[in-house]
Enzyme design. Structure first.
Site, PDB file in Angstrom:
ATOM      1  N   GLY A  95       0.963  -1.133  -0.041  1.00  0.00           N
ATOM      2  CA  GLY A  95       0.028   0.195   0.011  1.00  0.00           C
ATOM      3  C   GLY A  95       1.114   1.354   0.010  1.00  0.00           C
ATOM      4  O   GLY A  95       1.566   1.499   0.964  1.00  0.00           O
ATOM      5  N   SER A 149      -0.580   7.325   1.783  1.00  0.00           N
ATOM      6  CA  SER A 149      -0.084   8.315   2.807  1.00  0.00           C
ATOM      7  C   SER A 149       0.897   7.394   3.863  1.00  0.00           C
ATOM      8  O   SER A 149       2.003   7.725   3.977  1.00  0.00           O
ATOM      9  CB  SER A 149      -0.663   9.555   3.197  1.00  0.00           C
ATOM     10  OG  SER A 149      -1.876   9.029   3.797  1.00  0.00           O
ATOM     11  N   ARG A 196      -0.130  -0.488  -6.088  1.00  0.00           N
ATOM     12  CA  ARG A 196      -0.875  -0.938  -7.267  1.00  0.00           C
ATOM     13  C   ARG A 196      -0.870  -0.294  -8.418  1.00  0.00           C
ATOM     14  O   ARG A 196      -1.096  -0.935  -9.533  1.00  0.00           O
ATOM     15  CB  ARG A 196      -2.340  -1.420  -6.956  1.00  0.00           C
ATOM     16  CG  ARG A 196      -3.252  -0.110  -6.513  1.00  0.00           C
ATOM     17  CD  ARG A 196      -4.734  -0.580  -6.086  1.00  0.00           C
ATOM     18  NE  ARG A 196      -5.390   0.631  -5.793  1.00  0.00           N
ATOM     19  CZ  ARG A 196      -6.533   0.546  -5.923  1.00  0.00           C
ATOM     20  NH1 ARG A 196      -7.344  -0.388  -5.900  1.00  0.00           N
ATOM     21  NH2 ARG A 196      -7.121   2.086  -5.728  1.00  0.00           N
ATOM     22  N   LYS A 251      -6.454   1.126  10.688  1.00  0.00           N
ATOM     23  CA  LYS A 251      -7.179   1.388  11.913  1.00  0.00           C
ATOM     24  C   LYS A 251      -8.614   1.409  11.497  1.00  0.00           C
ATOM     25  O   LYS A 251      -9.243   2.408  11.520  1.00  0.00           O
ATOM     26  CB  LYS A 251      -6.941   2.805  12.185  1.00  0.00           C
ATOM     27  CG  LYS A 251      -5.470   2.966  12.814  1.00  0.00           C
ATOM     28  CD  LYS A 251      -5.135   4.458  13.372  1.00  0.00           C
ATOM     29  CE  LYS A 251      -3.600   4.316  13.955  1.00  0.00           C
ATOM     30  NZ  LYS A 251      -2.961   5.797  14.128  1.00  0.00           N
ATOM     31  N   LYS A 301     -10.859   6.100  18.058  1.00  0.00           N
ATOM     32  CA  LYS A 301     -10.404   7.310  18.040  1.00  0.00           C
ATOM     33  C   LYS A 301     -10.879   8.169  16.699  1.00  0.00           C
ATOM     34  O   LYS A 301     -11.147   9.354  16.710  1.00  0.00           O
ATOM     35  CB  LYS A 301      -8.789   7.738  18.330  1.00  0.00           C
ATOM     36  CG  LYS A 301      -7.934   7.086  17.515  1.00  0.00           C
ATOM     37  CD  LYS A 301      -7.765   8.163  16.131  1.00  0.00           C
ATOM     38  CE  LYS A 301      -6.901   7.151  15.076  1.00  0.00           C
ATOM     39  NZ  LYS A 301      -6.694   8.119  13.946  1.00  0.00           N
ATOM     40  N   SER A 353      -5.785  15.234   9.717  1.00  0.00           N
ATOM     41  CA  SER A 353      -6.705  13.954   9.754  1.00  0.00           C
ATOM     42  C   SER A 353      -7.987  13.933   9.094  1.00  0.00           C
ATOM     43  O   SER A 353      -8.650  14.827   8.767  1.00  0.00           O
ATOM     44  CB  SER A 353      -7.281  13.735  11.231  1.00  0.00           C
ATOM     45  OG  SER A 353      -8.260  12.980  11.336  1.00  0.00           O
TER      46      SER A 353
END
Ligand SMILES: NC(=O)C1=CN([C@@H]2O[C@H](COP(=O)(O)OP(=O)(O)OC[C@H]3O[C@@H](n4cnc5c(N)ncnc54)[C@H](OP(=O)(O)O)[C@@H]3O)[C@@H](O)[C@H]2O)C=CC1
Ligand SMILES: O=C(CO)COP(=O)(O)O
Length: 378
Positions: free
Chosen positions: A18, A21, A42, A116, A201, A264
Site C-alpha cells: 500500500g 500516505s 498497485r 485502523k 479514536k 486527519s
C-alpha cells in the site's frame, strides 16, 4: 532456553503493501531504521515515480524518499524474501487482498497491520481478518498504532507508536525495525486494546470535526474528547482490552493527535458534515481513506452486543444518516438511555460513564429484590 533469553533481531528485508500516505511513510520509517524496503504500489506509474524519482507526489508531496526504499507494482516481487510484511490499505479491502498475498509468504514471515478500521460485515479487527485469511500462526501477527499523522512523520517530526502482538518477541522484532532517530516504537501484548484504540479514536475525531464545522468552540470539543475516551475505554475493556492501553499512545495519544489536526481525514470528513455536506458528498470529496466512516455501523453493533453505551458514536451515525442536524450534536450531554449522566472513577481506578456504573447498581438492586444474594461491588 526461555523465550526471553532468545535474541530478537531486526529484519533485513521487509515489504510494505500500500503506497498511500501511511504505507509510504511507514516504508520510509523502516528504511530510515536500516531495513531494505520494497513498497508495493498497485499502480505501476506510482511505483516508477517512487523508485526512480524518490517521490510519491500523489500522497506525500515534497517528501524525499530514502535510497534503500524501492517500489514495485508486482506483489510477488515485493513479498518474495520479505521477513516482515506491513499492510497499509483501506480496511474494507484487506480480505480480498489476503488471498493474493498468502501464496508468497514464508513459514516465519511476520505480518503487521498498520490499519485502523474494522471489517464492515463481520466487525472483525484487522489482525483477526489476517488470522482468518492467511495460513500463519497468531504469534506471527502484529499491529502498530499510535499518534501517527503520516505527513508529520514523513517530515521527520519526532513521534512514538505502539507495536502489539500476542508474542512479545514478535512485537520486539517489529518495534526494532520501526525505530529510528525520529520514530520510537514501544511494545505490548494487548492487541485488542491497541487495535481498538486506533479504530475508536477515528469515530471521536469525526464528532470533533462535526462540531468544528458547525462552529462550536473548545469547551464542546474538550467535553467530547474527554467523554470520548471514556466511551473508547468502556468499549475496548468490554472486548477484553486492558484499560491502561487506552490511556496510552494507542488510545489517548492518538485521540489527541487526530482530534487536534486538520491533517486527519476523519476530522476533515466530520468538518465537511458539520458544514452541511451530505454523507454522499463527503465521500465524493475525500480522496484519501477516512476509516471512521465505515467503522461507525459495525462498532455500534459490537457495542450493542456487549451492552456498552456509546452516545458520541451514536450521534455521529445519526449525522451520517442525515437524521440529526449537525448543530444539534451534543453527545456528551446525552446517554443511550435515560439513566443519570456524568462520570465517576471507580474503586479500581478506572473511569467509567456513570450510566454504566448506574447499570451495575441497578443490577445489584434487582438481584437483591429477586433474592439473588448480597449486592456485589463491580
Ligand atoms: N495516513 C495516516 O496518517 C495514517 C493512516 N493509518 C491507516 O492506514 C491505512 C491506510 O491509510 P492511508 O495510507 O492513509 O490511506 P490512503 O488513502 O492514503 O492510501 C490508500 C492506499 O491503499 C491503496 N488501495 C486502495 N484501494 C485498494 C484496494 N482495493 N486494494 C489494494 N490497495 C488499495 C491505494 O492505492 P491507489 O493509490 O492506487 O488508490 C493507496 O496506496 C488506514 O487503515 C488508515 O487508518 C494509520 C496511521 C496513520
Ligand atoms: O491514524 C491517524 C493518526 O494517528 C491518521 O488519522 P486519519 O486517518 O484521520 O488521517
Amino acid at each position: 532456553m526461555k523465550a526471553s533469553d532468545k535474541k530478537v533481531v531486526p529484519p533485513r528485508r521487509v515489504a510494505v503493501l500500500g503506497a498511500g500516505s501511511w504505507g509510504t511513510t511507514f516504508a520510509k520509517i523502516l528504511a530510515d531504521g536500516g531495513a531494505d524496503v520494497v513498497l508495493w504500489a498497485r499502480r505501476p506509474e506510482l511505483a516508477r515515480e517512487i523508485t526512480e524519482g524518490r517521490r510519491n507526489s500523489d500522497y506525500l508531496p515534497g517528501i524525499n524518499l530514502p535510497r534503500n526504499l524501492r517500489s514495485t507494482s508486482r506483489l510477488a516481487e515485493a513479498l518474495t524474501g520479505a521477513e516482515h510484511v506491513y499492510i497499509s490499505i483501506p480496511s474494507q479491502t484487506l480480505r480480498d487482498n489476503l488471498a493474493a498475498i498468502a501464496p508468497h509468504l514464508g513459514p516465519t514471515t511476520v505480518v503487521v497491520s498498520l490499519m485502523k478500521g474494522v471489517e464492515k460485515g463481520t466487525g472483525l479487527r484487522m489482525s483477526e481478518v489476517i488470522a482468518q485469511g492467511l495460513p500463519i500462526d497468531e504469534s506471527l501477527i502484529a499491529v502498530a498504532s499510535g499518534p501517527n499523522l503520516a505527513l508529520e512523520i514523513a517530515k521527520e517530526q519526532p513521534t512514538a507508536a505502539v507495536v502489539s502482538s500476542a508474542s512479545l518477541e514478535t512485537a520486539q522484532a517489529v518495534a526494532m525495525a520501526a525505530t529510528n532517530r525520529y520514530f520510537r516504537s514501544f511494545v505490548n501484548t494487548d492487541v485488542i486494546g491497541t487495535e481498538f484504540g486506533g479504530v475508536l479514536k477515528n469515530l471521536i475525531a469525526v464528532a470533533i470535526g462535526i462540531v468544528d464545522g458547525v462552529g462550536y468552540g473548545e469547551n464542546t470539543k474538550a467535553s467530547i474528547i474527554t467523554r470520548g475516551l471514556v466511551e473508547m475505554t468502556d468499549f475496548a475493556v468490554a472486548y477484553g482490552a486492558h484499560p491502561e492501553t487506552l490511556s496510552g499512545l494507542a488510545g489517548l495519544g492518538d485521540l489527541i493527535a487526530t482530534c487536534e489536526s486538520s491533517l486527519s481525514r476523519n476530522n476533515t470528513a466530520g468538518r465537511l458534515l458539520g458544514q452541511g455536506y451530505s454523507f454522499a458528498d463527503v465521500v465524493k470529496q475525500m480522496n484519501q481513506t477516512a476509516e471512521g466512516l465505515a467503522s461507525v455501523a459495525p462498532i455500534l453493533k459490537l457495542a450493542e452486543a456487549r451492552g456498552v453505551e456509546m452516545p458520541i458514536v451514536r450521534q455521529v451515525s445519526q449525522v451520517l444518516a442525515g437524521t440529526l442536524e449537525p448543530k444539534d450534536i451534543a453527545p456528551h450531554l446525552t446517554t443511550d438511555s435515560d439513566e443519570p449522566q456524568g462520570e465517576r472513577t471507580t474503586d479500581d481506578g478506572q473511569t467509567r460513564s456513570r450510566s454504566s456504573v448506574w447499570g451495575s447498581i441497578k443490577r445489584a438492586f434487582d438481584q437483591l429484590r429477586d433474592g439473588g444474594g448480597s449486592a456485589r461491588r463491580d
